[in-house]
Structure formats: structure tokens, C-alpha cells
Design an enzyme around this catalytic site. Structure first.
Site, PDB file in Angstrom:
ATOM      1  N   HIS A 260       0.866  -1.167   0.000  1.00  0.00           N
ATOM      2  CA  HIS A 260       0.000   0.000   0.000  1.00  0.00           C
ATOM      3  C   HIS A 260       0.912   1.229   0.000  1.00  0.00           C
ATOM      4  O   HIS A 260       2.140   1.109   0.148  1.00  0.00           O
ATOM      5  CB  HIS A 260      -0.896  -0.026   1.242  1.00  0.00           C
ATOM      6  CG  HIS A 260      -2.147  -0.832   1.058  1.00  0.00           C
ATOM      7  ND1 HIS A 260      -3.136  -0.924   2.010  1.00  0.00           N
ATOM      8  CD2 HIS A 260      -2.572  -1.597   0.024  1.00  0.00           C
ATOM      9  CE1 HIS A 260      -4.121  -1.687   1.562  1.00  0.00           C
ATOM     10  NE2 HIS A 260      -3.804  -2.117   0.368  1.00  0.00           N
TER      11      HIS A 260
ATOM     12  N   GLU B 296       1.440   3.709   2.093  1.00  0.00           N
ATOM     13  CA  GLU B 296       2.200   3.992   3.302  1.00  0.00           C
ATOM     14  C   GLU B 296       3.375   3.027   3.439  1.00  0.00           C
ATOM     15  O   GLU B 296       4.474   3.402   3.865  1.00  0.00           O
ATOM     16  CB  GLU B 296       1.294   3.879   4.541  1.00  0.00           C
ATOM     17  CG  GLU B 296       0.166   4.908   4.580  1.00  0.00           C
ATOM     18  CD  GLU B 296      -1.100   4.435   3.870  1.00  0.00           C
ATOM     19  OE1 GLU B 296      -1.014   3.635   2.918  1.00  0.00           O
ATOM     20  OE2 GLU B 296      -2.190   4.883   4.275  1.00  0.00           O
TER      21      GLU B 296
ATOM     22  N   CYS C  11      -5.655   2.100   6.070  1.00  0.00           N
ATOM     23  CA  CYS C  11      -6.418   0.890   6.411  1.00  0.00           C
ATOM     24  C   CYS C  11      -5.837   0.255   7.671  1.00  0.00           C
ATOM     25  O   CYS C  11      -4.879   0.757   8.251  1.00  0.00           O
ATOM     26  CB  CYS C  11      -6.368  -0.089   5.234  1.00  0.00           C
ATOM     27  SG  CYS C  11      -4.766  -0.923   5.031  1.00  0.00           S
TER      28      CYS C  11
ATOM     29  N   CYS D 256      -2.017  -0.454   7.208  1.00  0.00           N
ATOM     30  CA  CYS D 256      -1.136   0.716   7.272  1.00  0.00           C
ATOM     31  C   CYS D 256      -1.216   1.400   8.631  1.00  0.00           C
ATOM     32  O   CYS D 256      -0.230   1.967   9.108  1.00  0.00           O
ATOM     33  CB  CYS D 256      -1.477   1.661   6.133  1.00  0.00           C
ATOM     34  SG  CYS D 256      -1.204   0.873   4.528  1.00  0.00           S
TER      35      CYS D 256
END
Lengths: 149, 149
Positions: B55, B57, B83, B86
Site C-alpha cells: 500500500h 504507506e 487501512c 497501514c
């Protein structure tokens, strides 16, 4: 049995031992499908790749590739209790079951996963625990770096 | 100001736009140091690398490399609310502050981070929101895959 947790753990433990031999943080993981087939395996990559973002569970999840159908029928096995980061991975992607080698050296966030309803199998495996105990004793700074302490 | 959240967000938003141009999930992130210096930036890699584990991050955190001194003095900026995965990264590595472009398209686990005491700056940025709204509308299956639905 195809989904025998101890058979799965051996795959993760072999990853952890390979990581140790590479000079890395000795934590391994693997993702298995509904028939007990191996989807992907991996190990912590902090030392090997200079990559702080790849814990063992992340490595196994990446190795399995994309799975648009989701993860409800998969099992993640890891030699050590998953940290917040890896527990977040498991929760976000709704991985169906988690097999944990040991949670004594480091409890991680496995209780949080259990409270969220994720089925866990905690094996309390002696080999996993001894591997981590020796590593933490001999490499406290590297270990603290790996869990953000 | 060196640590101006909107200046930081522009770096993440540029990553998101690059991701969109690549056909990827348009979420970008960046990690900044205590003086407002860029440590690393990245974007979601699901489509580009076939990598479900990266992702935005995570990509920014990886790009910053190892930081044995820890992350208490760093700021993670992301175009979309993080999410569980992260957010777990942010919590495990004790990242000092999180700047979020928008949390309306997807609230993620940002409230959980706030409850855990992580300082958040929620910018409610219109460009970030419009970028994600259009992406989710046009690519619902890819979006659901990316958040494990």
C-alpha cells in the site's frame, strides 16, 4: 492432514532458519490455500534488503501474489506472534485463520486479532521459541529496531 | 513552514497521480523527518508490481530505508485514510504524526489510531477525495481487492 498446523509451521520455520543464516531477523511465514497448498512463503527482509517494511507475514502475503477472490479460505502461519503491522494485514485482508508458532518471546497483537474474531491456533512451539530467544539475546538492538522500540 | 501538512500532502498527491497514470490504485504517501525533509515517498503497487502487500504507506516507509533511531520524530502523510494494515504499521513503528488527505471515501482505521494516541491531521482535501471517488466509481473491483472486500 492437508491443513495440519504443524506441517504448515515447518514451512515457516524453514524460512526463519534461512533468514538466520543470512544474518537476518529469523522470523518466517507462509500463506496456505484451502486445500493446504502453499500459496507463498517468505521471511523478514530488514537486513537482507535493507527493507524495514517487509516482516515475514508481509513477505509471504506478497509472494502469494494478487488474489482477487480474497483470503477467507487461507491460513497464514508465522513462527512468531504477529505485530500490529502484520495483524493489521491479517485483519484488513480478512485472512481466514492464523497459525502462530509461539507468542512468548513477543506477544504482538495476537490477542487483538482473537478479540476481532480471527481464528488463531497457538502452537507454543519450542523450536520457534528457542530460535527467537537466542536471536533477541544476541541481537537486542536489531530486534528492537524490527519492532519499533 | 517546513512541517506544513499541505506542503507534505502535495508530495503524496503527486505519487497518487503518478499511480493513476500507471493504471494503478491512486493512493500516495510520504514520510518526512523532523525538519520537514522528505525521507521517502511511494504509492500503491498492486497493479504495477502485482504486489498486494505494498500500500502507499508501506511503499513510503520502505523507500525511507532503515531508521534504527525510530520514527517518533517523523510524519507520515497519505492521500487516503490508512487501512488496518497501514495503521498497524504506523502504530507498531510509533510514527509520530499522521497527515491524512481525506477520510470520506474510506475511513480506514484512522479513528483507532487517534484513540491509541497518535496525533492526526485530517485535511479533508477536495483533490484527494475527487481522485479517489472517480477511481472507486470506475474500478470498483480493483478497489475492493485492494482493501480486501
Amino acid at each position: 492432514m492437508a491443513d495440519d498446523p504443524r506441517r504448515m509451521l515447518r514451512v515457516a520455520l524453514e524460512q526463519a532458519r534461512t533468514g538466520l543464516a543470512e544474518g537476518g531477523v529469523p522470523i518466517g511465514a507462509a500463506l496456505f490455500g484451502p486445500g493446504g497448498e502453499l500459496l507463498g512463503a517468505g521471511r523478514n527482509r530488514r537486513v537482507q534488503d535493507g527493507d524495514p517494511a517487509t516482516h515475514a507475514e508481509t513477505a509471504a502475503f506478497r509472494a502469494a501474489g494478487r488474489r482477487p477472490a480474497g483470503y477467507a479460505d487461507t491460513t497464514m502461519v508465522t513462527t512468531l506472534a504477529p505485530c500490529w503491522y502484520c495483524s493489521g494485514l491479517i485483519r484488513q485482508f480478512r485472512i481466514g485463520r492464523v497459525v502462530i508458532g509461539e507468542a512468548t518471546t513477543f506477544p504482538g497483537a495476537h490477542r487483538w486479532l482473537a478479540e476481532a474474531g480471527v481464528p488463531l491456533v497457538l502452537l507454543d512451539d519450542g523450536e520457534c521459541a528457542e530460535l527467537m530467544r537466542a536471536f533477541v539475546r544476541d541481537n537486542p538492538e536489531l530486534w528492537n529496531e524490527d519492532i519499533g522500540l
